[in-house]
Design an enzyme around this catalytic site. Structure first.
Site, PDB file in Angstrom:
ATOM      1  N   LYS A  83       0.832  -1.215   0.000  1.00  9.71           N
ATOM      2  CA  LYS A  83       0.000   0.000   0.000  1.00  9.71           C
ATOM      3  C   LYS A  83       0.861   1.257   0.000  1.00  9.71           C
ATOM      4  O   LYS A  83       1.926   1.289   0.622  1.00  9.71           O
ATOM      5  CB  LYS A  83      -0.916  -0.038   1.226  1.00  9.71           C
ATOM      6  CG  LYS A  83      -1.974   1.060   1.271  1.00  9.71           C
ATOM      7  CD  LYS A  83      -2.849   0.878   2.503  1.00  9.71           C
ATOM      8  CE  LYS A  83      -3.892   1.970   2.631  1.00  9.71           C
ATOM      9  NZ  LYS A  83      -4.762   1.787   3.829  1.00  9.71           N
ATOM     10  N   SER A 158      -9.621   1.698   3.120  1.00 13.81           N
ATOM     11  CA  SER A 158      -8.784   2.515   2.258  1.00 13.81           C
ATOM     12  C   SER A 158      -7.744   1.719   1.467  1.00 13.81           C
ATOM     13  O   SER A 158      -7.129   2.249   0.533  1.00 13.81           O
ATOM     14  CB  SER A 158      -8.051   3.568   3.095  1.00 13.81           C
ATOM     15  OG  SER A 158      -7.161   2.967   4.020  1.00 13.81           O
ATOM     16  N   SER A 182      -9.747  -0.600   7.317  1.00 11.64           N
ATOM     17  CA  SER A 182      -9.193  -0.402   5.977  1.00 11.64           C
ATOM     18  C   SER A 182      -8.481  -1.600   5.373  1.00 11.64           C
ATOM     19  O   SER A 182      -8.143  -1.577   4.191  1.00 11.64           O
ATOM     20  CB  SER A 182      -8.257   0.807   5.976  1.00 11.64           C
ATOM     21  OG  SER A 182      -8.991   2.002   6.118  1.00 11.64           O
TER      22      SER A 182
END
Length: 246
Positions: A83, A158, A182
């Site tokens: 990420k 997210s 997330s």
């Protein structure tokens, strides 16, 4: 989701078996994933930056270790995505925020360094909701990430790029972060496995904070056994004793 390609279908644990049996090398597995990224990512926008040269170099070193019967761990040679709020040396580190879009990390986050020490191959950096504060990964700067099961639908957030990439077979595993869901939300939306580890189990050093008291780093994978393998790589210790994976 199942995959016709046995390298992709193998997942994390299956790749270790294939490497041990010399049915495939880490170099060959990495080329499979790089090819899928090149072919599928334009429509998914899960990967924002791909380090093909670095991945190939890491995979070549891993191939030598497996050939010598001396892998660093069961994760040795496994292709992983990260990420964009988690630092990867030499790659953009922006957390999906416009003001940070040109920032390049000079070093790996602690969790990425731990995976490299276990032999994992880092493929690149994944899309995310801006600042990790949201659940759609419809990023105004880096573009919308799509759910591989249904185009134009959200992969969640997210860590939407992480969930999307694993579900689409663009990487065997991915790192995400979880503050208020997330990792868990995109894993659920994309039909993969995600885990928010206990506080302090996985270091958040080198992660751009959303809430330093609540942030966690966790894996996205395609099976419970794969989750165990990645967590053990991240922590350097067996996790089965916690009873979570029995």
């Amino acid at each position: 989701m199942t995959f016709a390609n046995p390298v992709v279908e193998a997942g994390v644990a299956g790749l270790a078996r294939l490497f041990a049996e010399r049915a495939v090398t880490p170099g060959e597995a990495t080329e499979v994933y790089l090819s899928r990224i090149e072919r599928l990512n334009p429509s998914l926008n899960a990967f924002l930056s791909v380090d093909a040269d670095g991945a190939r170099a890491g995979a070549a070193a891993s191939s030598v270790r497996w050939a010598q019967g001396a892998p660093l761990s069961p994760l040795d040679g496994v292709p992983v995505g990260v990420k964009a709020n988690i630092a990867v040396a030499g790659l953009p580190w922006h957390a999906g925020i416009a003001a940070y879009r040109d920032r390049i990390s000079s070093e790996d986050a602690a969790c990425v360094a731990q995976l490299r020490a276990a032999g994992a191959v880092i493929l690149g950096v994944l899309n995310m909701h801006e600042g990790a504060l949201g659940a759609t990964t419809d990023n105004p700067v880096f573009g919308r990430c799509h759910n591989p099961h249904r185009p134009d639908y959200t992969p969640g957030g997210s860590s939407g790029g992480s969930g999307s990439a694993v579900a689409a077979g663009l990487c065997a595993a991915a790192l995400g972060t979880d503050t208020m869901g997330s990792v868990r939300i995109p894993s659920a939306y994309c039909g993969v496995f995600g885990h928010k580890p206990a506080r302090g189990l996985v270091s958040t050093e080198g992660v751009i904070d959303l809430s330093w008291t609540l942030d966690h780093v966790g894996p996205h994978v395609r099976s419970v056994e794969d989750c165990r393998r990645v967590l053990e790589g991240l922590t350097g210790a067996p996790v089965a004793t916690a009873g979570l994976f029995e």
